[in-house]
Write an enzyme that holds these catalytic residues in place. Structure first.
Site, PDB file in Angstrom:
ATOM      1  N   THR A  49       0.857  -1.184   0.000  1.00 57.13           N
ATOM      2  CA  THR A  49       0.000   0.000   0.000  1.00 57.13           C
ATOM      3  C   THR A  49       0.896   1.238   0.000  1.00 57.13           C
ATOM      4  O   THR A  49       2.118   1.128  -0.012  1.00 57.13           O
ATOM      5  CB  THR A  49      -0.911   0.025   1.243  1.00 57.13           C
ATOM      6  OG1 THR A  49      -0.117   0.362   2.397  1.00 57.13           O
ATOM      7  CG2 THR A  49      -1.571  -1.332   1.477  1.00 57.13           C
ATOM      8  N   CYS A  50       0.277   2.420   0.060  1.00 57.68           N
ATOM      9  CA  CYS A  50       1.089   3.638   0.071  1.00 57.68           C
ATOM     10  C   CYS A  50       1.900   3.767   1.352  1.00 57.68           C
ATOM     11  O   CYS A  50       2.909   4.469   1.383  1.00 57.68           O
ATOM     12  CB  CYS A  50       0.203   4.867  -0.111  1.00 57.68           C
ATOM     13  SG  CYS A  50      -1.022   5.108   1.190  1.00 57.68           S
ATOM     14  N   ARG A  52       2.896   0.901   3.373  1.00 56.46           N
ATOM     15  CA  ARG A  52       3.663  -0.288   3.765  1.00 56.46           C
ATOM     16  C   ARG A  52       3.806  -1.262   2.601  1.00 56.46           C
ATOM     17  O   ARG A  52       2.961  -1.321   1.707  1.00 56.46           O
ATOM     18  CB  ARG A  52       3.013  -0.993   4.955  1.00 56.46           C
ATOM     19  CG  ARG A  52       1.708  -1.712   4.636  1.00 56.46           C
ATOM     20  CD  ARG A  52       1.109  -2.387   5.868  1.00 56.46           C
ATOM     21  NE  ARG A  52       0.725  -1.404   6.863  1.00 56.46           N
ATOM     22  CZ  ARG A  52       1.280  -1.322   8.089  1.00 56.46           C
ATOM     23  NH1 ARG A  52       2.213  -2.185   8.450  1.00 56.46           N
ATOM     24  NH2 ARG A  52       0.870  -0.409   8.950  1.00 56.46           N
ATOM     25  N   GLU A 112      -8.099   2.957  10.837  1.00 56.30           N
ATOM     26  CA  GLU A 112      -8.671   3.188   9.499  1.00 56.30           C
ATOM     27  C   GLU A 112      -9.108   1.857   8.890  1.00 56.30           C
ATOM     28  O   GLU A 112      -8.420   0.842   9.020  1.00 56.30           O
ATOM     29  CB  GLU A 112      -7.669   3.926   8.605  1.00 56.30           C
ATOM     30  CG  GLU A 112      -6.328   3.215   8.419  1.00 56.30           C
ATOM     31  CD  GLU A 112      -6.267   2.455   7.123  1.00 56.30           C
ATOM     32  OE1 GLU A 112      -7.265   2.447   6.393  1.00 56.30           O
ATOM     33  OE2 GLU A 112      -5.223   1.850   6.860  1.00 56.30           O
ATOM     34  N   GLY A 187      -6.892  10.035 -10.092  1.00 60.46           N
ATOM     35  CA  GLY A 187      -7.064   8.644  -9.696  1.00 60.46           C
ATOM     36  C   GLY A 187      -8.539   8.360  -9.486  1.00 60.46           C
ATOM     37  O   GLY A 187      -9.366   9.279  -9.437  1.00 60.46           O
ATOM     38  N   ALA A 188      -8.879   7.077  -9.346  1.00 62.54           N
ATOM     39  CA  ALA A 188     -10.287   6.728  -9.140  1.00 62.54           C
ATOM     40  C   ALA A 188     -10.414   5.520  -8.220  1.00 62.54           C
ATOM     41  O   ALA A 188     -11.409   4.801  -8.265  1.00 62.54           O
ATOM     42  CB  ALA A 188     -10.964   6.445 -10.481  1.00 62.54           C
ATOM     43  N   GLU A 190      -9.921   3.631  -4.183  1.00 65.92           N
ATOM     44  CA  GLU A 190     -10.640   3.738  -2.914  1.00 65.92           C
ATOM     45  C   GLU A 190     -10.307   5.027  -2.173  1.00 65.92           C
ATOM     46  O   GLU A 190     -11.200   5.694  -1.632  1.00 65.92           O
ATOM     47  CB  GLU A 190     -10.303   2.520  -2.043  1.00 65.92           C
ATOM     48  CG  GLU A 190     -11.131   2.420  -0.787  1.00 65.92           C
ATOM     49  CD  GLU A 190     -10.869   1.120  -0.034  1.00 65.92           C
ATOM     50  OE1 GLU A 190     -11.609   0.837   0.913  1.00 65.92           O
ATOM     51  OE2 GLU A 190      -9.915   0.402  -0.394  1.00 65.92           O
ATOM     52  N   ILE A 192      -9.179   7.971  -3.361  1.00 72.80           N
ATOM     53  CA  ILE A 192      -9.756   9.133  -4.037  1.00 72.80           C
ATOM     54  C   ILE A 192     -11.275   9.148  -3.878  1.00 72.80           C
ATOM     55  O   ILE A 192     -11.886  10.223  -3.758  1.00 72.80           O
ATOM     56  CB  ILE A 192      -9.352   9.147  -5.531  1.00 72.80           C
ATOM     57  CG1 ILE A 192      -7.862   9.471  -5.663  1.00 72.80           C
ATOM     58  CG2 ILE A 192     -10.183  10.147  -6.314  1.00 72.80           C
ATOM     59  CD1 ILE A 192      -7.466  10.855  -5.151  1.00 72.80           C
TER      60      ILE A 192
END
Length: 424
Positions: A49-50, A52, A112, A187-188, A190, A192
């Site tokens: 992910t962004c 990890r 989150e 982007g499109a 989750e 965004i």
């Protein structure tokens, strides 16, 4: 069997390192298969992910160094550089770590919910790659159950916040009246989608969604009364955009310094607020050098996130306890499974011995032996055969001075004090 959880995250590595260790969706299947082949791992999954990049592995014998070397070579990093940012968890600690991650307890924004969906995607990709077997599969299912219980039984998810929420909160601090502002979302996915929802709820004047495919952008835009454009339309849209928030899976920057400079001139240097949530980054770092641009990355959102943590700290303690219980329960059940093969083999051996003695008994009956004699012989023969191998091994252990093994045998056969006097 042994579990390994290894990786880097927002607490141990800068965004520069994280973007170089990130895996694209297109890389994952091949990377997983290569990982298992080159590191002697029986099962493996990758979560990227962004914030990890983590590897979850099941091996006969743990070899974190081999896996680290593979990760460094795969991403063309020096091993020393990767080691400086990496962490390794083994067995019980690896299980607990996975459950903490899925529950949002290790996230930049405590509690989150998006991380659980990302963990489920990692599991699905590993299944597609054929690198998840029964053990890692059980661990993922136990992890999902623990995360669900944390979400259900604690207040960790109340007043939901996320990196997307933090980005919008920062925009609110800079623009006193968002209803007069225009936003460009790149982007499109989750993240965004969450940004669009927050901005829409705050009444932002105009939202534009830019994406590689117009169809995907349109699907998102329709939900919030926004406009959909292609990535190639970004330079024109920048001229009208006060807020730019980007989160794509692109391996190369989408927005460069030149395009932003041109937009600023046409805007007569009216400031632009930008948040680059993507890893690797979507916006060239040099854009932040421009006087009328306020550029933030995910690492800059820490202060905003810190404010949101306060309301969740109490729930986090209860969540940690649930994770500890879930991890301990999983390891207990896993250790119990280790006995299944032994019990199965012992049962098969016992049934074979029983059948042999039964056939002898049937032959004795056919030859005219009395029923009582046959039953007595059957009982003696079966008892002797069942006790033969244990008796030989116990004598051997005794001769070797293995008193611990003898004590274990006494417990195994329930031969405690007075046991011979008890009625079964």
């Amino acid at each position: 069997m042994a579990f390994l959880a290894l990786g880097i995250n927002h607490k141990t590595a800068s965004v520069d390192v994280r973007e170089r260790v990130a895996f694209t969706p297109e890389q994952l299947v091949e990377a997983l298969q290569q990982l298992c082949r080159l590191t002697d791992s029986r099962e493996a999954a990758i979560l990227s992910t962004c914030n990890r990049s983590e590897l979850y592995i099941e091996q006969d014998h743990l070899s974190a160094d081999v896996v680290l070397r593979w990760l460094a070579e795969y991403h063309h990093l020096s091993l020393d550089e990767l080691r400086a940012s990496a962490y390794v968890h083994e067995d019980d600690a690896a299980v607990r770590h996975m459950m903490r991650v899925a529950s949002g307890l290790d996230s930049l924004v405590l509690g989150e919910p998006q991380i659980l969906g990302q963990m489920k995607s990692a599991y699905a990709v590993a299944r597609e790659a054929g690198t998840v077997g029964p053990l890692l599969g059980r661990l993922f299912q136990a992890t999902f159950s623990a995360a669900k219980q944390v979400r259900t039984d604690t207040a960790i998810g109340e007043n939901p916040v996320s990196v997307a929420f933090a980005a919008v909160s920062l925009a609110k601090q800079i623009f006193s009246d968002l209803q007069r502002s225009q936003a460009l979302l790149i982007g499109a996915g989750e993240t965004i989608t969450l940004v669009a929802r927050h901005l829409h709820d705050l009444g932002v004047k105009r939202i534009v969604v830019a994406n590689r495919t117009l169809e995907r952008a349109s699907l998102l835009a329709e939900q919030f009364g926004a406009h959909a454009v292609l990535l190639s339309d970004i330079p024109q849209e920048l001229v009208h955009s006060d807020i730019v928030i980007s989160s794509t899976a692109s391996q190369l920057p989408i927005l460069g310094k030149g395009a932003v400079e041109s937009a600023l001139k046409l805007r007569k240097h009216k400031p632009i607020f930008m948040v680059d949530i993507a890893v690797p980054r979507d916006i060239e770092p040099e854009v932040g050098e421009l006087d009328d641009v306020y550029l933030y990355t995910v690492d800059d959102l820490h202060e905003v996130v810190a404010e949101n943590l306060k309301s969740r700290q109490g729930a986090a303690q209860a969540a940690e306890e649930l994770v500890n219980i879930g991890a301990e329960d999983f390891m207990v059940r896993l250790r119990e499974l280790a006995a299944v093969d032994v019990l199965k083999a012992y049962r098969q051996q016992s049934e074979r011995l029983r059948d042999e003695e039964l056939q002898k008994a049937l032959r004795m009956l056919a030859n005219g032996s009395g029923a009582e004699d046959v039953l007595a012989q059957l009982a003696r023969g079966l008892t002797n055969k069942l006790l033969h191998a244990p008796s030989v091994q116990l004598k051997k252990l005794s001769a070797e001075g293995r008193l611990d093994a003898l004590a274990m045998a006494q417990e195994l056969f329930a031969l405690g004090e007075g046991s011979s006097d008890k009625t079964p």
